[in-house]
Motif scaffolding. Structure first.
Motif, short mmCIF file in Angstrom:
data_model
loop_
_atom_site.label_atom_id
_atom_site.label_comp_id
_atom_site.label_asym_id
_atom_site.label_seq_id
_atom_site.Cartn_x
_atom_site.Cartn_y
_atom_site.Cartn_z
N ALA A 1 0.81 -1.22 0.00
CA ALA A 1 0.00 0.00 0.00
C ALA A 1 0.84 1.27 0.00
O ALA A 1 0.41 2.31 -0.51
CB ALA A 1 -0.93 0.00 1.21
N LEU A 2 2.07 1.22 0.58
CA LEU A 2 2.89 2.42 0.70
C LEU A 2 4.05 2.37 -0.29
O LEU A 2 4.59 1.30 -0.61
CB LEU A 2 3.43 2.57 2.12
CG LEU A 2 2.40 2.64 3.26
CD1 LEU A 2 3.12 2.78 4.60
CD2 LEU A 2 1.45 3.80 3.06
N THR A 3 4.41 3.54 -0.76
CA THR A 3 5.61 3.64 -1.60
C THR A 3 6.80 3.96 -0.70
O THR A 3 6.64 4.29 0.47
CB THR A 3 5.44 4.76 -2.65
OG1 THR A 3 5.38 6.02 -1.97
CG2 THR A 3 4.17 4.55 -3.47
N GLU A 4 7.99 3.85 -1.25
CA GLU A 4 9.20 4.21 -0.50
C GLU A 4 9.40 5.72 -0.50
O GLU A 4 10.23 6.26 0.23
CB GLU A 4 10.42 3.53 -1.11
CG GLU A 4 10.38 1.99 -1.01
CD GLU A 4 10.29 1.54 0.44
OE1 GLU A 4 10.89 2.20 1.33
OE2 GLU A 4 9.59 0.54 0.71
N GLU A 5 8.66 6.38 -1.33
CA GLU A 5 8.77 7.84 -1.45
C GLU A 5 8.32 8.51 -0.16
O GLU A 5 7.30 8.16 0.41
CB GLU A 5 7.89 8.29 -2.62
CG GLU A 5 7.79 9.79 -2.78
CD GLU A 5 6.75 10.18 -3.81
OE1 GLU A 5 6.47 11.37 -3.91
OE2 GLU A 5 6.22 9.29 -4.52
N LYS A 6 9.11 9.49 0.32
CA LYS A 6 8.77 10.25 1.52
C LYS A 6 8.80 11.74 1.19
O LYS A 6 9.46 12.18 0.26
CB LYS A 6 9.78 9.97 2.65
CG LYS A 6 9.69 8.57 3.24
CD LYS A 6 10.58 8.47 4.45
CE LYS A 6 10.52 7.08 5.09
NZ LYS A 6 11.37 6.99 6.28
N THR A 7 8.07 12.49 2.02
CA THR A 7 8.07 13.95 1.85
C THR A 7 8.49 14.60 3.15
O THR A 7 8.42 13.99 4.22
CB THR A 7 6.68 14.45 1.47
OG1 THR A 7 5.76 14.10 2.50
CG2 THR A 7 6.22 13.86 0.16
#
Length: 773
Positions: free
Chosen positions: A767-773
């Motif tokens: 469900a989650l990507t490795e991309e962070k903000t």
């Protein structure tokens, strides 16, 4: 003597005459009689009562009614179950008609009051005493009057009123009673009544002697025949041939001609014997008559012949319903077993599904398939046990329960009986109707079903009961245990498209007076109508929109703008306005702290967006969106799981001391509850706290434990349909629900990717990507 003229509504009486001071019940059913009673009720509740000259006249005019009658006061008025109005009246005074008025709605009269004229008080007193003595001797030989009647009459002081009361107790001909009513001179009235009373006593003496002579030699049947013939002769002489004796004879013929079992026929004959003894003016008379008529009207042995032709049944189901393949298969299996066993005993089918998916019409198709009569009974809002079992006859206005009423309507002992909305029954202080339904739906008990009104047991074992419900969880457990649940989840877009083209549109064209060529809807327009103007599991909303289009087309054609209407995607917006819904509810871009869950409602599946926000604070957890207790507990469980594994999830271990967390589930005004949002809440929380992005095309459903295990849920088919409608491409489901994927329509199953998980770690991976903000 007469007084000033007044106007009153007129109620003509058949075979009955009311004297002043009399109090009795009267039944009225003719239209003009009902109108007269309503008129009197709206004014001062007084009405003029006059006897008809001929009992057989159904619509009497001025010439058919005696000119002298009684002004009476209406003390009570009520409507009986058969539509007849019953009134309790008290005679006030004599009156004579000056003028009749007939306006086709009711009869009215201008009348003058007649007051008693007195000559010699001493002579009147002597006549009064003589009348009391004669009446006492008459009572001694009469079987209908008692000493209590004499005691009540003896207390009357006024000679004129005494004459009226005594006359009301005698079985005189109507002309004789009318003659006495018209006599205003009290002495003349007393003298004439003494003559009539003497004659009546002689008749009674003669009857008694005849009865004593033949009593010893008569058998039971001969005695009954003799008494009936004797009663006929007497009633003919009294002018009552078309009155109560006619009703009794008609009821007797119906009882003998009916198909009632012996025990029921014996009960009916016993009640008929009571009916003949009770005076016609008594309220009990109509109660007994109604009861016998119910016994006669019920089907006791009449039945239709079943036609369990499976090929024909399959063709009928396919003709009436598109899709619902598994449901049809189960129905055909059900009918096949019935054909082999030649028995109706077995599980009661319960069709469970959202509104508008075809539960009721499916039951109608089953009835048509096997050649049985169809009866429908709605249980929505029923909260009184008497609705099922009936009222006892001791209550005013008592009637049988709706099960027995349905059987009367069916006219056979083996109909298909649909119990609609079985989940909508409610308990009340009057009783629990769902408990009363236990006997109805139990094949081992319903052959001896007991209705409080009918009293005699009725056999329901040949009835094919089918029930419907929107939510199986709302059906009480003992009742649900007696039924086999068949789930009708809802329709896919492709199925709705076929249903609209093959069933709904032709139906609406016909109902709105249009031909096939008058309104044509392109397939792409029909698909847009399904996607953007309706959002439902069934097709009721779709049918309403098609009806709306038909009305618009009819308006255009009548105005002369066009000879026919062709609906394209562009034309659809012109006719129906802007779309009501946005097709596909998934997020337009990947989000942080927002995950898409899948929910099950009574209207089918739906998507559920769960949003999480955190901000500096002291670890307060706020839940909004009108969440139920179970859903709030899921949020708490997800929060506790994250706190316990904060380091492994790369979350600040002290986050609960630094931040307040707010979980919101739109739409805020809609109540929501259930455990299946657990992994969705956990995913949204972890996304918000780690800054990792949730994939927009992923939906999920599953219950979460404190250790992160994912537990199975219900309603996977409905949830998958809603995900497909919303444009999602991937669904995360509990591993234990893998077996339910087969229930999902092939077109939907092929368009979705199902990821089976048993732990929250697997959910986060997908469900989650490795991309962070």
């Amino acid at each position: 003597m007469t007084k000033e003229s007044i106007q009153l509504p007129l109620l003509p009486l058949r075979g009955l005459l009311v004297f002043p001071s009399m109090v009795l019940h009267i039944d009225a059913g003719r239209d003009k009689s009902v109108a007269a009673l309503e008129k009197a009720k709206m004014e001062d509740k007084t009405i003029f009562l006059a006897a008809q000259k001929q009992v057989s006249v159904k619509e009497p005019g001025p010439s058919d009614v005696y000119p002298v009658g009684t002004v009476a006061y209406i003390k009570q008025m009520m409507t009986l179950p058969n539509g007849t109005i019953r009134i309790l009246v008290e005679g006030l005074y004599r009156a004579e008609v000056n003028q009749f008025t007939d306006d086709d709605k009711m009869l009215a009269v201008d009348i003058n009051e007649l007051t008693d004229e007195h000559d010699d008080a001493d002579e009147e007193e002597a006549l009064k005493r003589s009348l009391l003595n004669q009446f006492e001797r008459y009572i001694n030989v009469s079987e209908k009057l008692t000493n209590e009647t004499l005691a009540a009459v003896s207390d009357i002081q006024e000679p004129g009123r005494l004459a009226d009361i005594v006359t009301s107790h005698l079985s005189l001909k109507i002309p004789d009673k009318e003659n006495l009513l018209g006599m205003v001179n009290v002495k003349e009235r007393l003298n004439h009544l003494l003559e009539l009373l003497s004659n009546e006593k002689n008749v009674l003496d003669l009857e008694k002697q005849i009865g004593q002579r033949v009593k010893q030699s008569m058998e039971k049947t001969q005695k009954e025949y003799y008494l009936r013939e004797q009663l006929k002769a007497i009633q003919t002489e009294l002018g009552e041939k078309d009155g109560k004796s006619g009703d009794a004879e008609e009821l007797r013929e119906k009882i003998e001609a009916s198909d009632m079992p012996g025990r029921v026929a014996d009960a009916a004959r016993k009640e008929l014997a009571r009916f003949e003894k009770v005076p016609q003016s008594s309220g009990e008379s109509s109660i007994i008559q109604n009861y016998i008529e119910w016994l006669v009207a019920l089907p006791w042995t009449v039945q239709t012949e079943d036609t369990f032709e499976i090929d024909r049944a399959e063709a009928t189901l396919h003709e009436d319903h598109y899709g619902l393949e598994k449901v049809k298969e189960r129905v055909l299996e059900y009918l096949s077993v019935r054909k082999l066993t030649q028995s109706i005993k077995g599980p009661i089918l319960c069709l469970v599904g959202p509104p508008g998916v075809g539960k009721t019409s499916l039951a109608q198709s089953i009835a048509r398939t096997i050649n049985r009569h169809f009866v429908r009974m709605s249980l929505g809002g029923v909260r009184d046990e008497a609705e099922i079992r009936g009222h006892r006859r001791t209550y005013i206005g008592a009637m049988p329960g709706r099960i027995i009423q349905g059987m009367k309507k069916a006219e056979t002992v083996n109909p298909v009986f649909l119990l609609d909305e079985v989940d909508k029954m409610a308990s009340h202080f009057n009783g629990d109707p769902s408990s009363a339904m236990l006997e109805v739906l139990d094949p081992e008990q319903n052959n001896q079903f007991s209705d409080h009104y009918i009293e005699e047991t009725y056999d329901l074992s040949n009835v094919m009961f089918i029930t419907t419900a929107n939510d199986a969880g709302s059906i009480p457990e003992p009742l649900r245990d007696r039924m086999e649940l068949i789930t009708i989840s809802g329709y896919t877009e492709i199925e709705k498209l076929h249903i609209a083209k093959d069933h709904l549109l032709p139906k609406q064209l016909m109902e709105n007076g249009l031909g096939k060529s008058d309104l044509q809807i392109r397939e792409e327009a029909l698909l847009k109508l399904i996607r953007m103007y309706t959002r439902e599991a069934g097709v009721r909303g779709l049918e309403r929109q098609l009806a709306n289009l038909c009305r618009k087309a009819a308006r255009i054609m009548i105005s002369g703008e066009k000879k026919r209407v062709i609906v394209t995607e562009k034309k659809l917006e012109e006719l129906l306005g802007k779309p009501l819904f946005r097709y596909g509810q998934m997020e337009e871009e990947n989000q942080i702290g927002a995950a898409t869950g899948l929910a099950y409602t009574t209207a089918g599946g739906d998507t559920l967006s769960i949003e999480v926000s955190h901000y500096p604070g002291k670890g307060k957890l706020t839940l909004t969106g009108k969440l139920g207790d179970v859903m709030q507990e899921s949020a708490q469980a997800a929060f506790s799981y994250i706190r316990a594994r904060a380091e492994e999830l790369e979350i600040d271990p002290d986050f609960h001391d630094k931040y307040d967390i707010h979980i919101h589930v739109p739409e805020g005004a809609t109540p929501k509850d259930g455990p299946s949002a657990g992994i969705t809440m956990a995913t949204a929380l972890i996304s918000a706290l780690t800054g990792r992005v949730v994939k927009k095309e992923v939906g999920m459903t599953g219950e979460i434990t404190l250790r992160g295990r994912v537990l199975p849920i219900g309603g996977l088919k409905e949830k998958s349909l809603s995900a497909h409608r919303a444009g999602l491409t991937t669904i995360i489901i509990p591993e234990d629900n893998a077996k339910d994927i087969e229930d999902i329509p092939t077109s939907v199953r092929d368009a979705l990717t199902f990821i089976k998980v048993n732990h929250l770690d697997q959910v986060l991976t997908h469900a989650l990507t490795e991309e962070k903000t």
